[in-house]
Design a protein around this motif. Structure first.
Motif, PDB file in Angstrom:
ATOM      1  N   LEU A  67      36.478  -9.603  28.106  1.00  0.00           N
ATOM      2  CA  LEU A  67      35.721  -9.816  26.962  1.00  0.00           C
ATOM      3  C   LEU A  67      35.035 -11.011  26.987  1.00  0.00           C
ATOM      4  CD1 LEU A  67      38.794  -9.097  24.383  1.00  0.00           C
ATOM      5  CD2 LEU A  67      36.689  -7.665  24.876  1.00  0.00           C
ATOM      6  N   SER A  68      33.661 -10.956  26.612  1.00  0.00           N
ATOM      7  CA  SER A  68      32.965 -12.152  26.761  1.00  0.00           C
ATOM      8  C   SER A  68      31.834 -12.085  25.443  1.00  0.00           C
ATOM      9  CB  SER A  68      32.217 -12.435  27.721  1.00  0.00           C
ATOM     10  OG  SER A  68      31.208 -11.428  28.028  1.00  0.00           O
ATOM     11  N   GLY A  69      31.660 -13.366  24.805  1.00  0.00           N
ATOM     12  CA  GLY A  69      30.930 -13.419  23.545  1.00  0.00           C
ATOM     13  C   GLY A  69      30.636 -14.566  23.104  1.00  0.00           C
ATOM     14  N   GLU A  70      30.478 -14.725  21.629  1.00  0.00           N
ATOM     15  CA  GLU A  70      30.343 -16.093  21.304  1.00  0.00           C
ATOM     16  C   GLU A  70      30.647 -15.901  19.673  1.00  0.00           C
ATOM     17  OE1 GLU A  70      26.212 -17.304  21.544  1.00  0.00           O
ATOM     18  OE2 GLU A  70      25.416 -15.583  20.240  1.00  0.00           O
ATOM     19  N   ALA A  71      31.447 -16.911  19.271  1.00  0.00           N
ATOM     20  CA  ALA A  71      31.719 -16.729  17.727  1.00  0.00           C
ATOM     21  C   ALA A  71      31.451 -18.195  17.161  1.00  0.00           C
ATOM     22  CB  ALA A  71      33.207 -16.320  17.510  1.00  0.00           C
ATOM     23  N   ARG A  72      31.490 -18.496  15.944  1.00  0.00           N
ATOM     24  CA  ARG A  72      31.220 -19.662  15.170  1.00  0.00           C
ATOM     25  C   ARG A  72      32.453 -20.611  15.394  1.00  0.00           C
ATOM     26  NH1 ARG A  72      26.066 -20.472  13.427  1.00  0.00           N
ATOM     27  NH2 ARG A  72      25.305 -18.516  12.603  1.00  0.00           N
ATOM     28  N   GLY A  73      32.525 -21.784  15.554  1.00  0.00           N
ATOM     29  CA  GLY A  73      33.692 -22.346  15.804  1.00  0.00           C
ATOM     30  C   GLY A  73      34.780 -22.260  14.730  1.00  0.00           C
ATOM     31  N   THR A  74      34.341 -22.037  13.553  1.00  0.00           N
ATOM     32  CA  THR A  74      35.200 -21.891  12.457  1.00  0.00           C
ATOM     33  C   THR A  74      36.104 -20.462  12.717  1.00  0.00           C
ATOM     34  OG1 THR A  74      33.572 -20.591  11.100  1.00  0.00           O
ATOM     35  CG2 THR A  74      33.649 -23.072  10.720  1.00  0.00           C
ATOM     36  N   TRP A  75      35.821 -19.648  13.639  1.00  0.00           N
ATOM     37  CA  TRP A  75      36.611 -18.436  13.838  1.00  0.00           C
ATOM     38  C   TRP A  75      37.646 -18.723  14.749  1.00  0.00           C
ATOM     39  CZ3 TRP A  75      34.809 -13.886  11.558  1.00  0.00           C
ATOM     40  CH2 TRP A  75      35.354 -12.787  11.958  1.00  0.00           C
ATOM     41  N   PHE A  76      37.762 -19.987  15.474  1.00  0.00           N
ATOM     42  CA  PHE A  76      38.858 -20.499  16.361  1.00  0.00           C
ATOM     43  C   PHE A  76      39.674 -21.419  15.683  1.00  0.00           C
ATOM     44  CE2 PHE A  76      34.922 -20.009  18.856  1.00  0.00           C
ATOM     45  CZ  PHE A  76      35.484 -19.348  20.122  1.00  0.00           C
ATOM     46  N   PHE A  77      41.102 -21.467  16.134  1.00  0.00           N
ATOM     47  CA  PHE A  77      42.084 -22.557  16.003  1.00  0.00           C
ATOM     48  C   PHE A  77      42.600 -22.922  17.314  1.00  0.00           C
ATOM     49  CE2 PHE A  77      46.258 -23.923  14.686  1.00  0.00           C
ATOM     50  CZ  PHE A  77      45.846 -24.988  14.254  1.00  0.00           C
ATOM     51  N   GLU A  78      42.713 -24.124  17.514  1.00  0.00           N
ATOM     52  CA  GLU A  78      43.121 -24.867  18.805  1.00  0.00           C
ATOM     53  C   GLU A  78      42.318 -24.189  20.032  1.00  0.00           C
ATOM     54  OE1 GLU A  78      44.820 -27.306  18.988  1.00  0.00           O
ATOM     55  OE2 GLU A  78      45.214 -27.796  16.648  1.00  0.00           O
ATOM     56  N   GLY A  79      40.990 -23.817  19.743  1.00  0.00           N
ATOM     57  CA  GLY A  79      40.145 -22.752  20.829  1.00  0.00           C
ATOM     58  C   GLY A  79      40.554 -21.831  21.129  1.00  0.00           C
ATOM     59  N   SER A  80      41.001 -20.820  20.441  1.00  0.00           N
ATOM     60  CA  SER A  80      41.221 -19.509  20.711  1.00  0.00           C
ATOM     61  C   SER A  80      41.261 -18.773  19.392  1.00  0.00           C
ATOM     62  CB  SER A  80      42.763 -19.332  21.593  1.00  0.00           C
ATOM     63  OG  SER A  80      43.614 -19.658  20.811  1.00  0.00           O
ATOM     64  N   PHE A  81      41.233 -17.242  19.700  1.00  0.00           N
ATOM     65  CA  PHE A  81      41.534 -16.299  18.528  1.00  0.00           C
ATOM     66  C   PHE A  81      41.994 -15.322  18.901  1.00  0.00           C
ATOM     67  CE2 PHE A  81      36.907 -15.782  19.248  1.00  0.00           C
ATOM     68  CZ  PHE A  81      36.800 -14.387  19.205  1.00  0.00           C
ATOM     69  N   PRO A  82      43.118 -14.403  18.134  1.00  0.00           N
ATOM     70  CA  PRO A  82      43.515 -13.422  18.712  1.00  0.00           C
ATOM     71  C   PRO A  82      42.670 -12.107  18.638  1.00  0.00           C
ATOM     72  CG  PRO A  82      44.261 -13.734  16.281  1.00  0.00           C
ATOM     73  CD  PRO A  82      43.135 -14.728  16.866  1.00  0.00           C
ATOM     74  N   VAL A  83      42.881 -11.153  19.686  1.00  0.00           N
ATOM     75  CA  VAL A  83      42.146  -9.850  19.753  1.00  0.00           C
ATOM     76  C   VAL A  83      43.213  -8.709  20.073  1.00  0.00           C
ATOM     77  CG1 VAL A  83      39.975 -10.592  20.738  1.00  0.00           C
ATOM     78  CG2 VAL A  83      41.878 -10.385  22.101  1.00  0.00           C
TER      79      VAL A  83
END
Length: 134
Positions: free
Chosen positions: A49-65
């Protein structure tokens, strides 16, 4: 009705870094104003997976998939990681992999979830993408 109209006018005027926000409508998961990912129509394991997300989508530099079968069964779960400074409202590149096992062509849904450490439902968001696993 007047209060509802006022709330919608406030929401419709929202911007992120000067760009108007396109709010998703009911039944839609088009959250491209917040998260974007390159999803192939068909995928084999491991799914990169690769893409981009607003920084507000992350917590501590990651987000779940997660990868879900059509019936909702979880086939894989993990995290994608920011490839840059994530403490921003701007878009941040991310990458990650999900490993899965299927017996044959399997319709599935890739779910990118906004990380929500508060657990408050008003902060939940998830973008969904259909694909076939092989």
């Amino acid at each position: 009705a007047d209060v509802e109209q006022l709330l919608w006018s406030v929401l419709d005027s929202a911007t992120v870094l000067g760009t108007p926000v396109a709010w998703p409508t009911e039944g839609s998961s088009d959250l491209s104003a917040f998260v974007r990912v390159d999803v192939p129509a068909e995928a084999t394991s491991p799914l990169t997976l690769s893409g981009e997300a607003r920084g507000t989508w992350f917590f501590e530099g990651s987000f779940p998939v997660r990868l879900l079968a059509e019936d909702g069964t979880e086939l894989a779960a993990g995290f994608v990681t920011a490839r840059g400074e994530w403490m921003t409202e701007a878009f941040v590149p991310f990458e990650g992999q999900l490993e899965f096992a299927v017996d044959g062509p399997t319709p599935a849904v890739l779910v990118l979830e906004r990380d929500n450490p508060s657990g408050l439902p008003e902060h939940d968001a998830a973008a969904r993408y259909r694909l076939t696993l092989r």
